[in-house]
Motif scaffolding. Structure first.
Motif, PDB file in Angstrom:
ATOM      1  N   GLY A 139      51.412  35.608  45.172  1.00  0.00           N
ATOM      2  CA  GLY A 139      51.207  36.350  46.423  1.00  0.00           C
ATOM      3  C   GLY A 139      49.780  36.797  46.629  1.00  0.00           C
ATOM      4  N   ARG A 140      48.870  36.329  45.784  1.00  0.00           N
ATOM      5  CA  ARG A 140      47.495  36.812  45.909  1.00  0.00           C
ATOM      6  C   ARG A 140      46.763  36.183  47.087  1.00  0.00           C
ATOM      7  N   ARG A 141      45.951  36.982  47.761  1.00  0.00           N
ATOM      8  CA  ARG A 141      44.995  36.487  48.744  1.00  0.00           C
ATOM      9  C   ARG A 141      43.649  37.086  48.363  1.00  0.00           C
ATOM     10  N   ALA A 168      31.571  39.106  37.523  1.00  0.00           N
ATOM     11  CA  ALA A 168      32.800  38.311  37.468  1.00  0.00           C
ATOM     12  C   ALA A 168      32.416  36.843  37.609  1.00  0.00           C
ATOM     13  N   THR A 169      32.542  36.080  36.517  1.00  0.00           N
ATOM     14  CA  THR A 169      32.071  34.694  36.556  1.00  0.00           C
ATOM     15  C   THR A 169      32.847  33.878  37.597  1.00  0.00           C
ATOM     16  N   GLY A 170      34.166  34.089  37.681  1.00  0.00           N
ATOM     17  CA  GLY A 170      34.962  33.346  38.664  1.00  0.00           C
ATOM     18  C   GLY A 170      34.467  33.633  40.079  1.00  0.00           C
ATOM     19  N   GLY A 179      41.676  24.112  36.885  1.00  0.00           N
ATOM     20  CA  GLY A 179      42.071  25.270  36.084  1.00  0.00           C
ATOM     21  C   GLY A 179      41.572  25.212  34.659  1.00  0.00           C
ATOM     22  N   VAL A 180      40.551  24.366  34.409  1.00  0.00           N
ATOM     23  CA  VAL A 180      39.966  24.318  33.058  1.00  0.00           C
ATOM     24  C   VAL A 180      38.637  25.065  33.060  1.00  0.00           C
ATOM     25  N   LEU A 181      38.106  25.350  31.874  1.00  0.00           N
ATOM     26  CA  LEU A 181      36.863  26.114  31.795  1.00  0.00           C
ATOM     27  C   LEU A 181      35.675  25.263  32.253  1.00  0.00           C
ATOM     28  N   GLY A 219      40.151  41.489  37.858  1.00  0.00           N
ATOM     29  CA  GLY A 219      39.279  41.695  39.013  1.00  0.00           C
ATOM     30  C   GLY A 219      39.560  43.020  39.695  1.00  0.00           C
ATOM     31  N   THR A 220      40.848  43.305  39.898  1.00  0.00           N
ATOM     32  CA  THR A 220      41.266  44.544  40.558  1.00  0.00           C
ATOM     33  C   THR A 220      40.730  45.755  39.790  1.00  0.00           C
ATOM     34  N   GLN A 221      40.944  45.793  38.495  1.00  0.00           N
ATOM     35  CA  GLN A 221      40.594  46.977  37.700  1.00  0.00           C
ATOM     36  C   GLN A 221      39.103  47.026  37.362  1.00  0.00           C
ATOM     37  N   PHE A 228      31.168  31.863  40.719  1.00  0.00           N
ATOM     38  CA  PHE A 228      31.385  30.434  40.973  1.00  0.00           C
ATOM     39  C   PHE A 228      31.956  30.213  42.379  1.00  0.00           C
ATOM     40  N   ARG A 229      32.910  31.058  42.788  1.00  0.00           N
ATOM     41  CA  ARG A 229      33.516  30.882  44.127  1.00  0.00           C
ATOM     42  C   ARG A 229      32.488  31.132  45.237  1.00  0.00           C
ATOM     43  N   GLN A 230      31.594  32.123  45.007  1.00  0.00           N
ATOM     44  CA  GLN A 230      30.528  32.361  46.003  1.00  0.00           C
ATOM     45  C   GLN A 230      29.643  31.127  46.127  1.00  0.00           C
ATOM     46  N   LYS A 288      48.054  25.284  34.023  1.00  0.00           N
ATOM     47  CA  LYS A 288      46.912  24.877  33.198  1.00  0.00           C
ATOM     48  C   LYS A 288      46.095  26.104  32.789  1.00  0.00           C
ATOM     49  N   ARG A 289      45.856  27.031  33.724  1.00  0.00           N
ATOM     50  CA  ARG A 289      45.036  28.208  33.408  1.00  0.00           C
ATOM     51  C   ARG A 289      45.693  29.063  32.338  1.00  0.00           C
ATOM     52  N   LEU A 290      47.026  29.173  32.403  1.00  0.00           N
ATOM     53  CA  LEU A 290      47.730  29.964  31.388  1.00  0.00           C
ATOM     54  C   LEU A 290      47.598  29.302  30.007  1.00  0.00           C
ATOM     55  N   GLU A 303      51.566  46.393  33.202  1.00  0.00           N
ATOM     56  CA  GLU A 303      52.701  46.386  34.141  1.00  0.00           C
ATOM     57  C   GLU A 303      52.710  47.703  34.920  1.00  0.00           C
ATOM     58  N   GLY A 304      53.330  47.658  36.089  1.00  0.00           N
ATOM     59  CA  GLY A 304      53.319  48.848  36.952  1.00  0.00           C
ATOM     60  C   GLY A 304      52.276  48.657  38.028  1.00  0.00           C
ATOM     61  N   GLY A 305      52.177  49.617  38.933  1.00  0.00           N
ATOM     62  CA  GLY A 305      51.279  49.466  40.090  1.00  0.00           C
ATOM     63  C   GLY A 305      49.806  49.531  39.711  1.00  0.00           C
ATOM     64  N   PRO A 340      33.426  37.139  28.366  1.00  0.00           N
ATOM     65  CA  PRO A 340      33.521  35.799  27.802  1.00  0.00           C
ATOM     66  C   PRO A 340      34.949  35.278  27.788  1.00  0.00           C
ATOM     67  N   ARG A 341      35.068  33.946  27.672  1.00  0.00           N
ATOM     68  CA  ARG A 341      36.369  33.301  27.709  1.00  0.00           C
ATOM     69  C   ARG A 341      36.624  32.430  26.496  1.00  0.00           C
ATOM     70  N   ASN A 342      35.647  32.351  25.592  1.00  0.00           N
ATOM     71  CA  ASN A 342      35.862  31.682  24.302  1.00  0.00           C
ATOM     72  C   ASN A 342      34.862  32.289  23.308  1.00  0.00           C
ATOM     73  N   PRO A 371      40.542  40.911  45.692  1.00  0.00           N
ATOM     74  CA  PRO A 371      41.905  40.376  45.806  1.00  0.00           C
ATOM     75  C   PRO A 371      42.857  41.389  46.425  1.00  0.00           C
ATOM     76  N   CYS A 372      43.910  40.917  47.079  1.00  0.00           N
ATOM     77  CA  CYS A 372      45.019  41.778  47.477  1.00  0.00           C
ATOM     78  C   CYS A 372      46.286  40.967  47.292  1.00  0.00           C
ATOM     79  N   HIS A 373      47.430  41.544  47.654  1.00  0.00           N
ATOM     80  CA  HIS A 373      48.698  40.856  47.409  1.00  0.00           C
ATOM     81  C   HIS A 373      49.581  40.990  48.640  1.00  0.00           C
TER      82      HIS A 373
HETATM   83  P1  AP5 Z   1      38.719  33.629  37.315  1.00  0.00           P
HETATM   84  O1  AP5 Z   1      38.351  33.843  38.709  1.00  0.00           O
HETATM   85  O2  AP5 Z   1      38.165  34.497  36.271  1.00  0.00           O
HETATM   86  O3  AP5 Z   1      40.328  33.600  37.248  1.00  0.00           O
HETATM   87  P2  AP5 Z   1      41.404  34.042  36.114  1.00  0.00           P
HETATM   88  O4  AP5 Z   1      40.904  34.409  34.794  1.00  0.00           O
HETATM   89  O5  AP5 Z   1      42.381  32.946  36.162  1.00  0.00           O
HETATM   90  O6  AP5 Z   1      41.897  35.369  36.595  1.00  0.00           O
HETATM   91  P3  AP5 Z   1      42.314  35.761  38.017  1.00  0.00           P
HETATM   92  O7  AP5 Z   1      41.094  36.050  38.839  1.00  0.00           O
HETATM   93  O8  AP5 Z   1      43.262  34.720  38.533  1.00  0.00           O
HETATM   94  O9  AP5 Z   1      43.163  37.078  37.769  1.00  0.00           O
HETATM   95  P4  AP5 Z   1      42.720  38.599  37.598  1.00  0.00           P
HETATM   96  O10 AP5 Z   1      43.043  39.011  36.228  1.00  0.00           O
HETATM   97  O11 AP5 Z   1      41.328  38.815  38.087  1.00  0.00           O
HETATM   98  O12 AP5 Z   1      43.751  39.278  38.580  1.00  0.00           O
HETATM   99  P5  AP5 Z   1      43.535  40.006  40.010  1.00  0.00           P
HETATM  100  O13 AP5 Z   1      42.889  41.325  39.829  1.00  0.00           O
HETATM  101  O14 AP5 Z   1      42.981  39.054  40.998  1.00  0.00           O
HETATM  102  O15 AP5 Z   1      38.395  32.121  36.907  1.00  0.00           O
HETATM  103  C1  AP5 Z   1      38.706  31.059  37.763  1.00  0.00           C
HETATM  104  C2  AP5 Z   1      38.128  29.767  37.208  1.00  0.00           C
HETATM  105  O16 AP5 Z   1      36.699  29.835  37.140  1.00  0.00           O
HETATM  106  C3  AP5 Z   1      38.550  29.395  35.786  1.00  0.00           C
HETATM  107  O17 AP5 Z   1      39.792  28.711  35.757  1.00  0.00           O
HETATM  108  C4  AP5 Z   1      37.385  28.517  35.345  1.00  0.00           C
HETATM  109  O18 AP5 Z   1      37.480  27.213  35.906  1.00  0.00           O
HETATM  110  C5  AP5 Z   1      36.189  29.226  35.967  1.00  0.00           C
HETATM  111  N1  AP5 Z   1      35.632  30.256  35.091  1.00  0.00           N
HETATM  112  C6  AP5 Z   1      35.566  31.598  35.349  1.00  0.00           C
HETATM  113  N2  AP5 Z   1      34.989  32.247  34.331  1.00  0.00           N
HETATM  114  C7  AP5 Z   1      34.690  31.318  33.391  1.00  0.00           C
HETATM  115  C8  AP5 Z   1      34.104  31.383  32.099  1.00  0.00           C
HETATM  116  N3  AP5 Z   1      33.702  32.552  31.563  1.00  0.00           N
HETATM  117  N4  AP5 Z   1      33.955  30.214  31.409  1.00  0.00           N
HETATM  118  C9  AP5 Z   1      34.336  29.037  31.937  1.00  0.00           C
HETATM  119  N5  AP5 Z   1      34.902  28.904  33.142  1.00  0.00           N
HETATM  120  C10 AP5 Z   1      35.086  30.037  33.875  1.00  0.00           C
HETATM  121  O19 AP5 Z   1      45.086  40.280  40.364  1.00  0.00           O
HETATM  122  C11 AP5 Z   1      45.974  39.200  40.625  1.00  0.00           C
HETATM  123  C12 AP5 Z   1      46.932  39.568  41.775  1.00  0.00           C
HETATM  124  O20 AP5 Z   1      47.783  40.620  41.338  1.00  0.00           O
HETATM  125  C13 AP5 Z   1      46.262  40.094  43.054  1.00  0.00           C
HETATM  126  O21 AP5 Z   1      47.011  39.671  44.148  1.00  0.00           O
HETATM  127  C14 AP5 Z   1      46.316  41.628  42.898  1.00  0.00           C
HETATM  128  O22 AP5 Z   1      46.364  42.258  44.162  1.00  0.00           O
HETATM  129  C15 AP5 Z   1      47.635  41.783  42.147  1.00  0.00           C
HETATM  130  N6  AP5 Z   1      47.670  42.928  41.207  1.00  0.00           N
HETATM  131  C16 AP5 Z   1      46.681  43.350  40.382  1.00  0.00           C
HETATM  132  N7  AP5 Z   1      47.098  44.405  39.640  1.00  0.00           N
HETATM  133  C17 AP5 Z   1      48.397  44.628  40.002  1.00  0.00           C
HETATM  134  C18 AP5 Z   1      49.380  45.569  39.591  1.00  0.00           C
HETATM  135  N8  AP5 Z   1      49.134  46.502  38.655  1.00  0.00           N
HETATM  136  N9  AP5 Z   1      50.616  45.510  40.171  1.00  0.00           N
HETATM  137  C19 AP5 Z   1      50.877  44.574  41.107  1.00  0.00           C
HETATM  138  N10 AP5 Z   1      49.992  43.667  41.542  1.00  0.00           N
HETATM  139  C20 AP5 Z   1      48.758  43.694  40.991  1.00  0.00           C
END
Ligand code: AP5
Ligand code: MG
Ligand code: ZN
Length: 218
Positions: free
Chosen positions: A127-129, A31-33, A57-59, A15-17, A36-38, A171-173, A199-201, A88-90, A137-139
């Motif tokens: 630490g994410r918010r 961003a599908t997530g 945490g399932v699809l 999401g960040t990048q 869905f959250r909206q 579960k998500r992992l 890894e890294g900032g 896509p996720r699968n 997102p932020c941290h």
């Molecule tokens: P989704 O919202 O996509 O969540 P996710 O894949 O689990 O990924 P995240 O959003 O948790 O992480 P991210 O990689 O975006 O990291 P971020 O940039 O926030 O999906 C959520 C749910 O929705 C799924 O479980 C499922 O139920 C459903 N869903 C969504 N898409 C779907 C699909 N296609 N099919 C089916 N179901 C679906 O960064 C994380 C944190 O780290 C933040 O705090 C950020 O500030 C920090 N950070 C980022 N980069 C760095 C860095 N370089 N150094 C230090 N901190 C950093």
């Protein structure tokens, strides 16, 4: 017109990048997530339909997810190109996306895989918010907001995602490893995969992504 997919485990920084690349290249960020959250925030039918899957945490079922994305990419603003984040996720979703783009005479250009160790993922997710209004997102310690509890980008209220609980993260992992990692090979075989060390900032990772995508265009 460019179509880019971001792949990576939960918390990898998709999401960040993806938001930053979309801004730089003037592409839409899909961003599908976030979508869905909206829907959940607004209490729509879609939000109600996806709530329980997201909390666990399932699809979300493919039929719902693919339908939503195909509708999004047929909207006029997506014609300029898009950055896909969390989709896509699968394999079924990846094939559906390829077919839908092909019907419009388009294709995915690159898939960026952000690789991050499990230890770092857990620290980032813990630490994410996230902003209730714009989903940015932020941290709390790595990239704290300027005003506590408020989004730097829009001033919206920050909250902790319910699926950032210990149980949902586990579960998500698992789901990522079982269902989404085959896509790394899918895009590698298509000659579209870009592997980036996550890894890294935030800025350092962003620079690597820009370089991998062919810096000068950004
Ligand atoms: P989704 O919202 O996509 O969540 P996710 O894949 O689990 O990924 P995240 O959003 O948790 O992480 P991210 O990689 O975006 O990291 P971020 O940039 O926030 O999906 C959520 C749910 O929705 C799924 O479980 C499922 O139920 C459903 N869903 C969504 N898409 C779907 C699909 N296609 N099919 C089916 N179901 C679906 O960064 C994380 C944190 O780290 C933040 O705090 C950020 O500030 C920090 N950070 C980022 N980069 C760095 C860095 N370089 N150094 C230090 N901190 C950093
Ligand atoms: Mg995300
Ligand atoms: Zn915001």
């Amino acid at each position: 017109m460019v179509y880019i997919v971001f792949l990576g485990a939960p918390g990898a920084g998709k999401g960040t990048q993806a938001a930053s690349v979309a801004r730089k290249l003037k592409l839409v960020h899909i961003a599908t997530g976030d979508l869905f959250r909206q829907a959940l925030e607004r209490g729509t039918e879609l939000g109600l339909a996806v709530k329980s899957y997201m909390e666990k945490g399932v699809l979300v079922p493919d039929q719902i997810t693919i339908g939503m994305v195909l509708e999004r990419i047929s909207a006029p603003d997506s014609g300029v190109g898009a950055v896909f984040d969390g989709f896509p996720r699968n394999l079924k979703q990846a094939e559906a996306l390829d077919e839908a783009l092909a019907r419009q005479g388009k294709a995915i250009d690159k898939a960026v895989h952000i690789g991050v160790s499990e230890e770092a993922l857990l620290k980032r997710l813990g630490g994410r918010r996230v902003c209730r209004q714009c989903q940015a997102p932020c941290h709390v310690s790595d990239s704290p907001p300027r005003v506590e509890g408020r989004c730097d980008k829009c001033g919206g209220e920050l909250y902790q995602r319910p699926d950032d609980s210990e149980e949902s993260i586990k579960k998500r992992l698992e789901v990522y490893s079982d269902e989404t990692t085959p896509l790394i090979d899918y895009y590698r075989r298509a000659g579209k995969l870009l592997e980036v060390a996550g890894e890294g900032g935030v800025e350092a990772v962003g620079k690597r992504i820009v370089a991998a995508l062919g810096g000068e265009r950004l």
